[in-house]
Enzyme design. Sequence first.
Site, PDB file in Angstrom:
ATOM      1  N   TYR A  26       0.820  -1.228   0.000  1.00  0.00           N
ATOM      2  CA  TYR A  26       0.000   0.000   0.000  1.00  0.00           C
ATOM      3  C   TYR A  26       0.844   1.263   0.000  1.00  0.00           C
ATOM      4  O   TYR A  26       0.609   2.171   0.786  1.00  0.00           O
ATOM      5  CB  TYR A  26      -0.908   0.051   1.238  1.00  0.00           C
ATOM      6  CG  TYR A  26      -1.843  -1.107   1.370  1.00  0.00           C
ATOM      7  CD1 TYR A  26      -2.831  -1.316   0.419  1.00  0.00           C
ATOM      8  CD2 TYR A  26      -1.753  -1.990   2.444  1.00  0.00           C
ATOM      9  CE1 TYR A  26      -3.708  -2.381   0.533  1.00  0.00           C
ATOM     10  CE2 TYR A  26      -2.626  -3.053   2.560  1.00  0.00           C
ATOM     11  CZ  TYR A  26      -3.601  -3.248   1.600  1.00  0.00           C
ATOM     12  OH  TYR A  26      -4.457  -4.284   1.722  1.00  0.00           O
ATOM     13  N   TYR A 154     -13.853  -4.106   3.884  1.00  0.00           N
ATOM     14  CA  TYR A 154     -12.551  -4.551   3.379  1.00  0.00           C
ATOM     15  C   TYR A 154     -12.462  -6.055   3.596  1.00  0.00           C
ATOM     16  O   TYR A 154     -12.573  -6.528   4.728  1.00  0.00           O
ATOM     17  CB  TYR A 154     -11.383  -3.857   4.105  1.00  0.00           C
ATOM     18  CG  TYR A 154     -10.057  -4.427   3.654  1.00  0.00           C
ATOM     19  CD1 TYR A 154      -9.483  -4.036   2.453  1.00  0.00           C
ATOM     20  CD2 TYR A 154      -9.403  -5.403   4.399  1.00  0.00           C
ATOM     21  CE1 TYR A 154      -8.295  -4.597   2.009  1.00  0.00           C
ATOM     22  CE2 TYR A 154      -8.214  -5.967   3.964  1.00  0.00           C
ATOM     23  CZ  TYR A 154      -7.664  -5.563   2.769  1.00  0.00           C
ATOM     24  OH  TYR A 154      -6.496  -6.116   2.330  1.00  0.00           O
ATOM     25  N   ASP A 249     -17.050 -12.234   7.938  1.00  0.00           N
ATOM     26  CA  ASP A 249     -15.595 -12.138   7.842  1.00  0.00           C
ATOM     27  C   ASP A 249     -15.090 -11.630   9.187  1.00  0.00           C
ATOM     28  O   ASP A 249     -15.142 -10.432   9.466  1.00  0.00           O
ATOM     29  CB  ASP A 249     -15.206 -11.197   6.695  1.00  0.00           C
ATOM     30  CG  ASP A 249     -13.700 -11.038   6.561  1.00  0.00           C
ATOM     31  OD1 ASP A 249     -12.964 -11.517   7.449  1.00  0.00           O
ATOM     32  OD2 ASP A 249     -13.269 -10.412   5.567  1.00  0.00           O
ATOM     33  N   LYS A 278      -5.677 -13.297  10.770  1.00  0.00           N
ATOM     34  CA  LYS A 278      -5.057 -12.287  11.644  1.00  0.00           C
ATOM     35  C   LYS A 278      -4.589 -12.829  13.004  1.00  0.00           C
ATOM     36  O   LYS A 278      -3.469 -13.300  13.080  1.00  0.00           O
ATOM     37  CB  LYS A 278      -6.012 -11.095  11.821  1.00  0.00           C
ATOM     38  CG  LYS A 278      -6.239 -10.317  10.508  1.00  0.00           C
ATOM     39  CD  LYS A 278      -5.435  -9.064  10.430  1.00  0.00           C
ATOM     40  CE  LYS A 278      -5.246  -8.530   9.027  1.00  0.00           C
ATOM     41  NZ  LYS A 278      -6.435  -8.143   8.285  1.00  0.00           N
TER      42      LYS A 278
END
Length: 431
Positions: A26, A154, A249, A278
């Site tokens: 990014y 996202y 999610d 994560k």
Amino acid sequence: MTGQANKKAAIPGWYAAGLEHIWLPYAQMKTVSPPLPVARTHGARIVLADGRELIDGIASWWTACHGYNHPHIKRAVEAQLVRMPHVMFGGLAHEQALTLAKRLTSLLPGDLTRVFFSDSGSVAVEVAMKMAVQYWINTGKPKKTKFIAFRHSYHGDTQGAMSVTDRAIGMHDVFGDAFSQNTVFDVGPGPAPDLGGIETLLARYGSEYAGIIIEPLVQGAGGMIFRSEKLLRLLRRLADDADQILIFDEIFTGFGRTGTMFAYEQAGVAPDIITLSKALTGGTLPLAATVATRNIFNAFWSDDPKKALMHGPTYMANALACAAANASLDLFEREPRMRQVADISVALDQGLASCRDLPLVKDVRVKGAVGVVELDRVNDLEGLRARFIEQGVFIRPIGNVIYLTPAFTISADELATLTGAIVKTVRELSQ
Ligand SMILES: *Cc1c(COP(=O)(O)O)cnc(C)c1O
């Protein structure tokens, strides 16, 4: 002067030699500030090559929930490394993966019984989407291929995940309409979501839609937006009424971050498919899981090879990563993680409260171990990030959203330093 000289001398050789050859995430490579060389980590701290220590407010993209270098995870991974770092998951099974699958399903609602392992969150989302589409193919409704997603969503950076990520959050807008067969809905802020648009769409075109995907309670990378429990309950009902697979999610929210082990628990509704990653390994090794209900799985159960789920990452169910995940789950059982999250929540509330009165501040919000100060605007994001580093804290705002997602094991003093740095910095910006 001496300080400067020391800093220069402390730039390691590997850094100077390798920096020209990496492409950062990014980042506009021409203008991005160079990354900080890290020597090691411990607890909630990042130690830089020049000896400086930063208190980490982000826990490496929300992964390191037990802090860095937890000895229990370290021992489990070391022991697994000696026995067997990895075997392929096609035709072979191993203790760490099967134990982890059993443990994950026992944490989830009764119906979520089948775990598909992969190696990143984006891939877990791709797998969830493939499961949903093929569920309908296998049950005779092959036209159901699209998804409903939400403003500020996202879900990752691969093609399927991008197609359910809100383009307006700015990560993938450069791709234009290339991945936009799906519909992103704005259900409005606040506790009374407006699902009228989705109902209308599904009433007309429901036969084209496979499912609904949402990050429950907190939309993470899209700006740390909080969503109501009611929204999840309404979506559960809508999905049932309109023949849609509901995907939660929980890659960001899972493993305690919002105050319960999983965010859906607070709404009292379960999804048909859940994605996890994560914090799954406590921030140590890459691993993700897509968990489906018995009902979904049964649609693939057949004598027909064409009804099988055709997916299989090379490093699927990596034994080191599964060992780390099992050790991470041990820590949730043995150490008072959820009480720590509750304490962090109170400390974030108190520590960030004084930002509320500052002119540049649009909103201050806290949910579990997520603390957010949203500004009206940030003119110099790189400058803001650098200002935090100068104060000995690692905090990386997303656009105009300054947030903390610390390790659950962070000390009260370290947390106070993080919130203090935010208050001080926002006050400076407001002047
Ligand atoms: C980070 C994230 C992903 C993508 O995970 P990667 O491991 O970066 O591919 C997907 N969904 C959510 C909610 C996330 O926070």
